[in-house]
Design an enzyme around this catalytic site. Sequence first.
Site, short mmCIF file in Angstrom:
data_model
loop_
_atom_site.label_atom_id
_atom_site.label_comp_id
_atom_site.label_asym_id
_atom_site.label_seq_id
_atom_site.Cartn_x
_atom_site.Cartn_y
_atom_site.Cartn_z
N LYS A 232 0.97 -1.27 -0.16
CA LYS A 232 0.08 0.05 -0.25
C LYS A 232 0.79 1.14 0.07
O LYS A 232 1.34 1.59 1.12
CB LYS A 232 -1.01 0.08 1.24
CG LYS A 232 -2.14 1.09 1.02
CD LYS A 232 -2.69 1.76 1.99
CE LYS A 232 -1.74 2.93 2.63
NZ LYS A 232 -1.66 4.11 1.82
N GLU B 132 9.01 1.25 11.08
CA GLU B 132 10.12 2.11 10.92
C GLU B 132 9.49 3.49 11.00
O GLU B 132 8.87 4.19 10.01
CB GLU B 132 10.66 1.95 9.33
CG GLU B 132 11.34 0.66 9.20
CD GLU B 132 12.70 0.23 9.80
OE1 GLU B 132 13.22 1.44 10.07
OE2 GLU B 132 13.03 -0.43 9.80
N CYS C 54 13.59 10.84 6.67
CA CYS C 54 13.30 10.20 8.12
C CYS C 54 14.86 10.32 8.86
O CYS C 54 15.00 10.65 9.92
CB CYS C 54 12.93 8.63 8.18
SG CYS C 54 13.83 7.79 7.03
N GLU D 105 9.95 16.07 15.49
CA GLU D 105 10.35 16.03 14.10
C GLU D 105 9.88 17.09 13.43
O GLU D 105 8.60 17.27 13.47
CB GLU D 105 9.82 14.49 13.40
CG GLU D 105 10.41 14.25 12.17
CD GLU D 105 9.89 12.98 11.68
OE1 GLU D 105 8.69 12.79 11.72
OE2 GLU D 105 10.78 12.36 10.90
P1 NAD Z 1 2.28 8.70 7.53
O1 NAD Z 1 2.41 7.64 8.76
O2 NAD Z 1 1.30 9.45 7.59
O3 NAD Z 1 1.93 7.51 6.48
C1 NAD Z 1 2.78 6.33 6.08
C2 NAD Z 1 1.73 5.42 5.75
O4 NAD Z 1 0.89 4.88 6.42
C3 NAD Z 1 0.91 5.95 4.29
O5 NAD Z 1 0.85 5.01 3.41
C4 NAD Z 1 -0.57 6.26 5.05
O6 NAD Z 1 -1.53 6.12 4.16
C5 NAD Z 1 -0.52 4.87 5.97
N1 NAD Z 1 -1.42 5.06 6.99
C6 NAD Z 1 -1.98 6.20 7.66
N2 NAD Z 1 -2.98 5.92 8.73
C7 NAD Z 1 -2.93 4.40 8.69
C8 NAD Z 1 -3.51 3.56 9.70
N3 NAD Z 1 -4.14 4.05 10.60
N4 NAD Z 1 -3.17 2.34 9.73
C9 NAD Z 1 -2.39 1.99 8.51
N5 NAD Z 1 -1.72 2.59 7.74
C10 NAD Z 1 -1.69 4.02 7.83
O7 NAD Z 1 3.66 9.04 7.25
P2 NAD Z 1 4.05 9.89 5.89
O8 NAD Z 1 3.56 11.56 5.98
O9 NAD Z 1 3.59 9.11 4.66
O10 NAD Z 1 5.75 9.89 6.07
C11 NAD Z 1 6.35 10.73 6.81
C12 NAD Z 1 7.05 10.00 7.79
O11 NAD Z 1 7.59 8.76 7.82
C13 NAD Z 1 7.98 10.94 8.80
O12 NAD Z 1 7.76 10.83 10.18
C14 NAD Z 1 9.30 10.29 8.57
O13 NAD Z 1 10.19 10.34 9.48
C15 NAD Z 1 8.69 8.67 8.27
N6 NAD Z 1 9.63 7.88 7.73
C16 NAD Z 1 10.41 7.00 8.43
C17 NAD Z 1 11.34 6.23 7.70
C18 NAD Z 1 12.13 5.08 8.45
O14 NAD Z 1 12.69 4.35 7.68
N7 NAD Z 1 12.29 5.09 9.55
C19 NAD Z 1 11.56 6.46 6.28
C20 NAD Z 1 10.69 7.14 5.59
C21 NAD Z 1 9.77 8.04 6.38
#
Ligand code: NAD
Length: 480
Positions: free
Chosen positions: A151, A224, A258, A352
């Site tokens: 997804k 992650e 991230c 963050e």
């Molecule tokens: P997000 O948490 O808003 O969304 C991530 C994914 O989760 C999306 O596909 C979203 O549709 C899905 N999602 C949202 N609500 C959900 C739920 N209740 N259940 C299951 N899935 C759900 O994050 P984002 O804005 O897409 O990405 C930015 C964040 O990701 C930042 O905090 C960044 O630090 C983190 N990030 C971490 C890593 C890592 O490897 N640790 C890598 C990249 C980004």
Amino acid sequence: MTTVSDFPAAAGPEADGVDAAVAAARSAQPGWDALGFAGRRKVLLAWCTLILRRSDELISLIRAETGKTADDARLEVVLVAHHLRWTATHAARVLGRRRVSPGLLMFNHSVEVTHRPLGVVGVIGPWNYPAFIPVGPVSAALAAGNTVVLKPSEQTPKTGEWLAATLAEVTGAPRVLHVVQGDGAAGAALCRAAVDKVSFTGSSATGRRVMAACAENLTPVVIEGGGKDAMVVAADADLDAAADAAVWAAMTNAGQTCVGLERVYVVGAVADRFLDLVAERAAGLRVGDGADADLGRIVLPKQLDVIAAHVRDALARGARAVVGGPHSITPPYAAPVVLADVPEDSAAVTEETFGPVLVVNRVTTVDEAVARANAGGYGLGAAVFSRDRDGGRSIAARLRAGMVSVNAVIAFAGMPAVPFGGVGDSGFGRVHGPEGLREFTRTQAITSQRFRPLMHPTSFRRGPGTMPTLVRMVRTLYGR
Ligand code: NAD
């Protein structure tokens, strides 16, 4: 704030689409597993070749969906290929059958340990590296013999679809990588579907919801999450190199990384010089969608509010704006902001920011730098600059982070053999490297008796002297 109950377990279009994708992935799994490591390696390497042949398409898609600069998108595609190739090539060595010693007591057995696929793995991706991030868990899960339902973020649906379509060109039917589209509701449905593991990358707040949804079926998860990475600059550091690295790590992808750098702790004796070098470099960066831009747009409009709020809060508490300030936020862009002397309880230090804002705080000693770097809840990546490499490594070892680069920044992300993941609020589990491959397997040990032993302690037909003899033997071996 949304909660778990915002996405209840109700049946709906999301759940239907997800269940169908999981069922299709499930039926494709035995055939994919039967290809063995060599067969899957061939397919994954062919996928890598195809991605590189059509890399211009992928670069355009990533840029269209995220507004990244051309160089940021190019770097992402390079990382995709680098990691995919490593995973395809090393899966057999890491996961293949290996012999294990049975030990002295059971010397009449032989033992082998194997890593079997779990079945169907759900991968939930973020938008900031819409190809590189999902390809880590997707390729590891596939190389191990699982099939996958991905997804992608609702911000980057086409990049996710492109990845699955190019793999399908190589594999033909049945598809081993399925894509379901949608927002958090689709992600929540995937967590509750009949998958054998979920690999989630995104914010830590969403990670908590993902874990709660997965808990309903006891589905294991990799989380992650977010980060608040810090750099420690020691008094003997190469300041020019440290400043160059700090500015790149803080501003690349417009700070939406991230493992982007958000804090620097620099030892007082060199702090002014370091800050001058950082300011000079950060002030010269170009923002926009032009071909020569260094920073593209901020993808989520609501993130611009977070960035502005962190900057304003820091200044209100007495921080100094060395480069930029609240005026640097001009939607959809945010220009580089460098803040100095920021109180440690400001949001710009504790939360963050996910934008091009770098906090540079001076400390008296390296010990203080380590303590401050470790003070927050996140523990993803970190960096240390010191001309004394051994000293740098010993500072690195004291940092509470999953990965630390010495005299470089984010170096670990370009090394496919290096496990990637965090501690604390940054999550748990690993992608990349051997750990990232094992993450999508169940370990099975098979012991096989080669001949009957003279003594037979695990039988009721053992003689009266068997157990006392065994105890004497163990005492002789280990009791001295
Ligand atoms: P997000 O948490 O808003 O969304 C991530 C994914 O989760 C999306 O596909 C979203 O549709 C899905 N999602 C949202 N609500 C959900 C739920 N209740 N259940 C299951 N899935 C759900 O994050 P984002 O804005 O897409 O990405 C930015 C964040 O990701 C930042 O905090 C960044 O630090 C983190 N990030 C971490 C890593 C890592 O490897 N640790 C890598 C990249 C980004």
